[in-house]
Design a protein around this motif. Structure first.
Motif: not given
Lengths: 295, 314
Positions: A181-186, A191-195, A285-286
């Motif tokens: 889900x967090x990865x889908x934000x970016x 950014x995905x890794x860090x968050x 996320x989807x």
């Protein structure tokens, strides 16, 4: 240059069903994970953790007699303590940029030219990340079992380890769901890794502590709270319930005394939290991935 | 017959900027259509809308009669797509990447190996079939991308500036590949801003600028219509011709407006009189017996149309 099909009758191809496509795409995604440097790096990290654990136990074995002679204490300490770290690291490594990377690396443009649903890509990537993460968890467990076999000899494996392993797998599924889900934000991998790294390594724990300390309620809304069930399986008695147990400790005396409150999730409660996160983050996320555009 | 590509009122806005403005376009049959326009005209936006990579603000688009927004899987089943030089997972080899594409597209296992071998041969990458894509140059990756669009032998090909980023040799090879693909009875819809590429390989041309379709017609009609009876051809000669001979023999020919000697063996003639004038000019050139070995429509004919139409919109 000849085109082989120039005079042939063209046969329109029918793509396989979506479930079949998920299985096929998962296979290729998993292959990509297994050949990646990050898989090698995480394997090295887990082997290093295992090596440290082995060395420490061997060196301090005379001081750790309570641990190396009692299988519940041994696995309760080392499995429950290490599994969470392995799960979080695997989720960050395999899920942190799973979706964002498709945009940044432009591999998504390759996949989006194919007759596949976006949900197929999302689910296949999720399953591949889950399988790669399970392999990592399996590696850690194997190191632990090796140590266990050495110190505990013929002592039977406690059934609690089996249940705890199942709980760890469900927790892994939920953590990966949230990571996706967090990865889908970016659209940028970093950014995905860090968050995900910040949130899972200490962010959620901090939020849980703040909720407990300031609002004085059980932090059931934080995913990391459910993680405690992996270790709770080795406690006695086991809290199988839908509500957590609470313990309070007072430090100091008189007006300066500070009382700390610690909640521990019940097993059923933890499972519910994990499933809610799993389903909720997967749906969100989807939906995000479906709405994002390859601009 | 169901059109291969259809756009109806297709519009895409990014905030206050309209990237594509109510595009209506219907293309049927086996041919190569060049989708021309300057940078930012809306070419890639159109192709991305046709593949559902981005979504329309208004309107719809269909491939083989199937709406890509509501059923992209079926719509793209018989289409090969190359948009924005995509990247293939770097750890895969061309064989593996194409196997994945064939697998997901439903190419039967019994045909897969042969199809992959064929398309790799078409893009001249057979000897790299088992090397990891991550080590390839941009040009090599683009060839694999083109191979990936062909592996299922599609009826429709959507190519977004396929020669972008390639060196001159790579560009020429991509053109040769597209020319060959035309032989195999399929629609090729190719965006480009390279006029020579379009003249070289396309039968029809659609010009888009600032999100608006300016025209869509055959290359001949476009140059005839917008050149207002004027034309331009490049003439290849077997023997070098002196500037004096050019001035003395070619320039005075009926209908010739301007002669440009590109090199001792190549001339560019601008003439008037439409197709009749062109026929008379060719007869006159043959009668001169100066060793004419080729006559091709000049790129500049389309260039003139292109510049006149684009500047009109400014």
């Amino acid at each position: 240059m000849a085109t082989a099909t120039a005079d042939a009758v063209r046969v329109a191809r029918t793509p396989p069903g979506s479930l079949e496509q998920v299985a096929k795409l998962t296979r290729y995604q998993l292959r990509e994970f297994l050949r990646s440097r990050r898989f090698l790096a995480l394997t090295a990290i887990i082997v290093a953790i295992g090596a440290i654990l082995t060395t420490v136990v061997a060196y301090f074995r005379s001081d750790l007699t309570g641990l190396v002679t009692n299988n519940l204490a041994f696995y309760g300490s080392f499995w429950a303590g290490g599994a969470n770290l392995v799960i979080v690291l695997a989720a960050v490594f395999f899920g942190g940029d799973a979706i964002a990377g498709e945009f940044q690396n432009k591999t998504g443009y390759f996949l989006m030219g194919l007759p596949v649903r976006r949900s197929t890509v999302y689910v296949a990537k999720y399953i591949a990340a889950l399988l790669a993460s399970i392999a990592m968890l399996g590696l850690y467990l194997a190191i632990l079992l090796g140590n266990g076999a050495y110190y505990l000899h013929a002592s039977a494996l406690p059934w609690q380890l089996g249940v705890s392993l199942v709980l760890a797998l469900v927790y892994l599924g939920a953590v990966l769901g949230a990571t996706f889900l967090f990865s889908s934000l970016f659209k940028t991998s970093a950014y995905g890794f860090v968050l995900t790294a910040i949130l899972f390594l200490f962010g959620f724990t901090l939020i849980g502590d703040l909720v407990t300390g300031l609002v004085k309620i059980e932090p059931w809304m934080v995913i990391s709270y459910a993680e405690s069930t992996i270790g709770s399986m080795f406690a006695s008695p086991i809290n199988w319930g839908l509500t957590g147990s609470v313990s309070r400790m007072t430090i100091g005396m008189g007006r300066g005394a500070i009382t700390t409150t610690t909640y521990t999730s019940g097993i059923a409660e933890g499972v519910v939290i994990m499933f809610v996160y799993l389903v909720g983050t997967a749906a969100a996320g989807l939906a995000l991935f479906e709405s994002e555009e390859f601009t | 017959m169901t059109p291969s590509l259809e756009a109806h009122g297709l519009t895409r806005r990014f905030g206050s900027f309209t990237a594509l403005n109510s595009l209506d376009l219907t293309i049927s049959g086996a041919k190569c259509v060049g989708f021309l326009g300057p940078n930012g005209a809306g070419k890639t936006t159109t192709l991305k809308l046709f593949t559902n990579m981005i979504y329309p603000s208004e309107g719809s688009c269909r491939i083989n009669g199937i709406d890509v927004r509501t059923d992209r899987k079926r719509a793209l089943a018989d289409a090969g797509v190359l948009i924005e030089s995509p990247e293939i997972y770097p750890s895969l080899t061309p064989n593996e990447a194409l196997e994945m594409v064939a697998d997901l597209r439903g190419v039967p296992a019994s045909e897969r190996r042969e199809r992959i071998r064929t398309v790799l041969a078409e893009v001249k990458m057979e000897q790299w079939a088992d090397q990891k894509v991550g080590r390839f140059s941009k040009g090599m990756k683009q060839r694999i991308n083109i191979a990936a669009t062909l592996v299922h032998d599609p009826e429709v090909l959507l190519l977004d500036e396929p020669s972008t980023g390639l060196d001159p040799r790579g560009m020429a090879e991509v053109r040769a590949i597209v020319r060959d693909l035309k032989q195999s009875r399929r629609l090729i819809f190719m965006s480009s801003h390279i006029l020579s590429e379009v003249v070289d390989v396309c039968d029809e041309v659609a010009l888009v600028d600032k999100g608006k379709l300016l025209f869509y017609d055959t290359l001949d009609n476009v140059t005839a219509k917008f050149a207002a009876g004027h034309g331009s051809v490049d003439v290849g000669l077997a023997r070098p011709m002196s500037p004096e001979d050019v001035a003395g023999k070619i320039a005075p020919l009926a209908g010739v407006e301007k002669v440009l000697q590109l090199d001792p063996k190549r001339l560019r003639l601008r003439f008037q009189g439409g197709l009749d004038g062109q026929e008379r000019l060719f007869d006159a050139l043959a009668a001169l017996r100066i060793g004419v070995i080729s006559v091709a429509e000049s790129e500049s004919a389309l260039e003139e149309v292109y510049l006149s139409q684009i500047s009109r919109g400014d």
